[in-house]
Write a protein that holds these residues in place. Structure first.
Motif, PDB file in Angstrom:
ATOM      1  N   GLU A 111       0.832  -1.204   0.000  1.00 50.60           N
ATOM      2  CA  GLU A 111       0.000   0.000   0.000  1.00 50.60           C
ATOM      3  C   GLU A 111       0.869   1.258   0.000  1.00 50.60           C
ATOM      4  O   GLU A 111       0.572   2.230  -0.700  1.00 50.60           O
ATOM      5  N   LEU A 112       1.951   1.243   0.766  1.00 51.47           N
ATOM      6  CA  LEU A 112       2.879   2.377   0.748  1.00 51.47           C
ATOM      7  C   LEU A 112       3.470   2.567  -0.639  1.00 51.47           C
ATOM      8  O   LEU A 112       3.563   3.693  -1.129  1.00 51.47           O
ATOM      9  N   ALA A 113       3.863   1.487  -1.277  1.00 52.11           N
ATOM     10  CA  ALA A 113       4.410   1.586  -2.630  1.00 52.11           C
ATOM     11  C   ALA A 113       3.379   2.175  -3.589  1.00 52.11           C
ATOM     12  O   ALA A 113       3.726   2.934  -4.490  1.00 52.11           O
ATOM     13  N   ARG A 114       2.114   1.873  -3.368  1.00 46.33           N
ATOM     14  CA  ARG A 114       1.054   2.396  -4.232  1.00 46.33           C
ATOM     15  C   ARG A 114       0.863   3.893  -4.036  1.00 46.33           C
ATOM     16  O   ARG A 114       0.727   4.637  -5.000  1.00 46.33           O
ATOM     17  N   VAL A 115       0.844   4.367  -2.788  1.00 47.19           N
ATOM     18  CA  VAL A 115       0.491   5.766  -2.520  1.00 47.19           C
ATOM     19  C   VAL A 115       1.677   6.730  -2.590  1.00 47.19           C
ATOM     20  O   VAL A 115       1.473   7.936  -2.683  1.00 47.19           O
ATOM     21  N   LEU A 116       2.901   6.214  -2.553  1.00 53.11           N
ATOM     22  CA  LEU A 116       4.079   7.080  -2.644  1.00 53.11           C
ATOM     23  C   LEU A 116       4.475   7.310  -4.096  1.00 53.11           C
ATOM     24  O   LEU A 116       4.351   6.420  -4.942  1.00 53.11           O
ATOM     25  N   LYS A 117       4.970   8.502  -4.370  1.00 50.87           N
ATOM     26  CA  LYS A 117       5.502   8.821  -5.693  1.00 50.87           C
ATOM     27  C   LYS A 117       6.824   8.078  -5.890  1.00 50.87           C
ATOM     28  O   LYS A 117       7.533   7.799  -4.911  1.00 50.87           O
ATOM     29  N   PRO A 118       7.195   7.785  -7.137  1.00 50.88           N
ATOM     30  CA  PRO A 118       8.504   7.166  -7.369  1.00 50.88           C
ATOM     31  C   PRO A 118       9.624   8.024  -6.758  1.00 50.88           C
ATOM     32  O   PRO A 118       9.628   9.241  -6.898  1.00 50.88           O
ATOM     33  N   GLY A 119      10.520   7.370  -6.056  1.00 52.49           N
ATOM     34  CA  GLY A 119      11.627   8.066  -5.411  1.00 52.49           C
ATOM     35  C   GLY A 119      11.315   8.604  -4.031  1.00 52.49           C
ATOM     36  O   GLY A 119      12.215   9.061  -3.327  1.00 52.49           O
ATOM     37  N   ALA A 120      10.054   8.557  -3.625  1.00 53.24           N
ATOM     38  CA  ALA A 120       9.663   9.077  -2.310  1.00 53.24           C
ATOM     39  C   ALA A 120      10.214   8.188  -1.191  1.00 53.24           C
ATOM     40  O   ALA A 120      10.310   6.968  -1.342  1.00 53.24           O
ATOM     41  N   ALA A 121      10.553   8.814  -0.078  1.00 56.34           N
ATOM     42  CA  ALA A 121      11.122   8.081   1.057  1.00 56.34           C
ATOM     43  C   ALA A 121      10.061   7.703   2.072  1.00 56.34           C
ATOM     44  O   ALA A 121       9.093   8.431   2.293  1.00 56.34           O
ATOM     45  N   MET A 122      10.276   6.557   2.690  1.00 55.24           N
ATOM     46  CA  MET A 122       9.513   6.102   3.842  1.00 55.24           C
ATOM     47  C   MET A 122      10.494   6.039   5.001  1.00 55.24           C
ATOM     48  O   MET A 122      11.566   5.439   4.891  1.00 55.24           O
ATOM     49  N   VAL A 123      10.144   6.704   6.113  1.00 53.82           N
ATOM     50  CA  VAL A 123      10.990   6.721   7.304  1.00 53.82           C
ATOM     51  C   VAL A 123      10.197   6.133   8.461  1.00 53.82           C
ATOM     52  O   VAL A 123       9.051   6.522   8.701  1.00 53.82           O
ATOM     53  N   SER A 124      10.813   5.210   9.163  1.00 53.62           N
ATOM     54  CA  SER A 124      10.170   4.596  10.316  1.00 53.62           C
ATOM     55  C   SER A 124      11.149   4.523  11.478  1.00 53.62           C
ATOM     56  O   SER A 124      12.341   4.290  11.278  1.00 53.62           O
ATOM     57  N   ILE A 125      10.634   4.734  12.670  1.00 52.78           N
ATOM     58  CA  ILE A 125      11.410   4.499  13.891  1.00 52.78           C
ATOM     59  C   ILE A 125      10.545   3.628  14.793  1.00 52.78           C
ATOM     60  O   ILE A 125       9.362   3.923  15.011  1.00 52.78           O
ATOM     61  N   THR A 126      11.135   2.543  15.286  1.00 53.93           N
ATOM     62  CA  THR A 126      10.397   1.546  16.064  1.00 53.93           C
ATOM     63  C   THR A 126      11.185   1.170  17.313  1.00 53.93           C
ATOM     64  O   THR A 126      12.399   0.956  17.244  1.00 53.93           O
ATOM     65  N   HIS A 127      10.488   1.068  18.441  1.00 56.19           N
ATOM     66  CA  HIS A 127      11.122   0.565  19.671  1.00 56.19           C
ATOM     67  C   HIS A 127      11.765  -0.788  19.365  1.00 56.19           C
ATOM     68  O   HIS A 127      11.112  -1.655  18.771  1.00 56.19           O
ATOM     69  N   ASP A 128      13.001  -1.003  19.796  1.00 53.41           N
ATOM     70  CA  ASP A 128      13.622  -2.302  19.563  1.00 53.41           C
ATOM     71  C   ASP A 128      12.887  -3.415  20.303  1.00 53.41           C
ATOM     72  O   ASP A 128      12.715  -4.513  19.787  1.00 53.41           O
ATOM     73  N   TRP A 129      12.383  -3.113  21.500  1.00 54.20           N
ATOM     74  CA  TRP A 129      11.663  -4.138  22.257  1.00 54.20           C
ATOM     75  C   TRP A 129      10.344  -4.511  21.585  1.00 54.20           C
ATOM     76  O   TRP A 129       9.926  -5.670  21.634  1.00 54.20           O
ATOM     77  N   ALA A 130       9.689  -3.551  20.918  1.00 51.82           N
ATOM     78  CA  ALA A 130       8.429  -3.838  20.223  1.00 51.82           C
ATOM     79  C   ALA A 130       8.690  -4.691  18.986  1.00 51.82           C
ATOM     80  O   ALA A 130       7.916  -5.599  18.665  1.00 51.82           O
ATOM     81  N   ALA A 131       9.787  -4.396  18.296  1.00 48.69           N
ATOM     82  CA  ALA A 131      10.156  -5.212  17.141  1.00 48.69           C
ATOM     83  C   ALA A 131      10.454  -6.640  17.579  1.00 48.69           C
ATOM     84  O   ALA A 131       9.996  -7.602  16.949  1.00 48.69           O
ATOM     85  N   ALA A 132      11.190  -6.791  18.676  1.00 49.28           N
ATOM     86  CA  ALA A 132      11.520  -8.125  19.194  1.00 49.28           C
ATOM     87  C   ALA A 132      10.262  -8.871  19.627  1.00 49.28           C
ATOM     88  O   ALA A 132      10.136 -10.078  19.389  1.00 49.28           O
ATOM     89  N   LYS A 133       9.327  -8.154  20.228  1.00 56.05           N
ATOM     90  CA  LYS A 133       8.075  -8.783  20.674  1.00 56.05           C
ATOM     91  C   LYS A 133       7.290  -9.313  19.475  1.00 56.05           C
ATOM     92  O   LYS A 133       6.642 -10.348  19.555  1.00 56.05           O
ATOM     93  N   THR A 134       7.363  -8.613  18.362  1.00 52.60           N
ATOM     94  CA  THR A 134       6.620  -8.994  17.157  1.00 52.60           C
ATOM     95  C   THR A 134       7.230 -10.198  16.453  1.00 52.60           C
ATOM     96  O   THR A 134       6.502 -11.060  15.972  1.00 52.60           O
ATOM     97  N   ALA A 135       8.566 -10.257  16.376  1.00 53.71           N
ATOM     98  CA  ALA A 135       9.219 -11.274  15.537  1.00 53.71           C
ATOM     99  C   ALA A 135      10.198 -12.174  16.284  1.00 53.71           C
ATOM    100  O   ALA A 135      10.944 -12.903  15.649  1.00 53.71           O
ATOM    101  N   GLY A 136      10.229 -12.097  17.597  1.00 52.78           N
ATOM    102  CA  GLY A 136      11.157 -12.928  18.358  1.00 52.78           C
ATOM    103  C   GLY A 136      12.435 -12.198  18.714  1.00 52.78           C
ATOM    104  O   GLY A 136      12.885 -12.242  19.847  1.00 52.78           O
ATOM    105  N   THR A 137      13.023 -11.516  17.732  1.00 51.01           N
ATOM    106  CA  THR A 137      14.192 -10.664  17.964  1.00 51.01           C
ATOM    107  C   THR A 137      14.047  -9.416  17.095  1.00 51.01           C
ATOM    108  O   THR A 137      13.357  -9.435  16.063  1.00 51.01           O
ATOM    109  N   ALA A 138      14.724  -8.360  17.500  1.00 52.54           N
ATOM    110  CA  ALA A 138      14.698  -7.141  16.698  1.00 52.54           C
ATOM    111  C   ALA A 138      15.327  -7.405  15.329  1.00 52.54           C
ATOM    112  O   ALA A 138      14.839  -6.905  14.305  1.00 52.54           O
ATOM    113  N   GLU A 139      16.369  -8.208  15.286  1.00 54.97           N
ATOM    114  CA  GLU A 139      17.046  -8.521  14.027  1.00 54.97           C
ATOM    115  C   GLU A 139      16.114  -9.259  13.070  1.00 54.97           C
ATOM    116  O   GLU A 139      16.115  -9.006  11.862  1.00 54.97           O
TER     117      GLU A 139
END
Length: 177
Positions: A111-139
């Motif tokens: 959906e982001l690829a659809r709504v963004l113009k070509p070359g447009a940037a997506m920036v995200s900042i996520t708690h490392d602990w929240a990422a780890a909770k979602t997938a087991g580890t942040a990595e």
């Protein structure tokens, strides 16, 4: 939440570095702190905020009443995988402590690829602990997220330690191909 995420919101806006006339979509705007920071910067631009939470919608609307009244900010109560705009509408996207909640993320990446113009940037900042909770580890979360962004056509995708939370937050930056 407003105080806890303020530094990450400011960092994400600085990393995106939009011009004053940019059109930016904000995924999961929460209490609207990032919207307010972005609205001060986008003096002639437009911001669409999407968040499924009614409580966050009310808080963000209160915090951003002036730019909303001026038509420079619009809030929609929807998920990040269902943004109701034409293709290639936005010059950039910001998501702070949101992407880990977008399941499956592959749908949001498309959906982001659809709504963004070509070359447009997506920036995200996520708690490392929240990422780890979602997938087991942040990595593991970073690997999965970068894979989904690549499959959706994003390029130059990279992850690194954000300054927010004393370097314990994960920054992701990618450009729509």
């Amino acid at each position: 939440m407003a105080k806890a995420n303020a530094a990450a919101e400011a960092e994400a806006v600085a990393m995106l570095d939009p011009v004053p006339s940019a059109h930016v979509v904000v995924l999961g705007f929460g209490p609207g702190v990032g919207l307010a920071i972005l609205a001060k910067r986008l003096t002639s631009g437009f911001i669409l905020g999407v968040d499924p939470s009614g409580a966050m919608h009310k808080q963000a609307a209160r915090r951003n009443s002036d730019p909303i009244a001026a038509g420079r900010v619009r809030l929609e109560r929807t998920g990040a995988d269902r943004i109701q705009v034409p293709d290639a509408t936005f010059d950039g996207a910001i998501a702070v402590n949101t992407l880990q909640l977008c399941a499956p993320f592959a749908n949001t990446a498309l959906e982001l690829a659809r709504v963004l113009k070509p070359g447009a940037a997506m920036v995200s900042i996520t708690h490392d602990w929240a990422a780890a909770k979602t997938a087991g580890t942040a990595e593991a979360w970073v690997a999965m997220t970068l894979k989904d962004l690549g499959a959706a056509g994003f390029q130059e995708a990279r992850a690194f330690a954000a300054h927010a939370e004393n370097g314990r937050a994960i920054a992701l930056v990618a450009r729509r191909g």
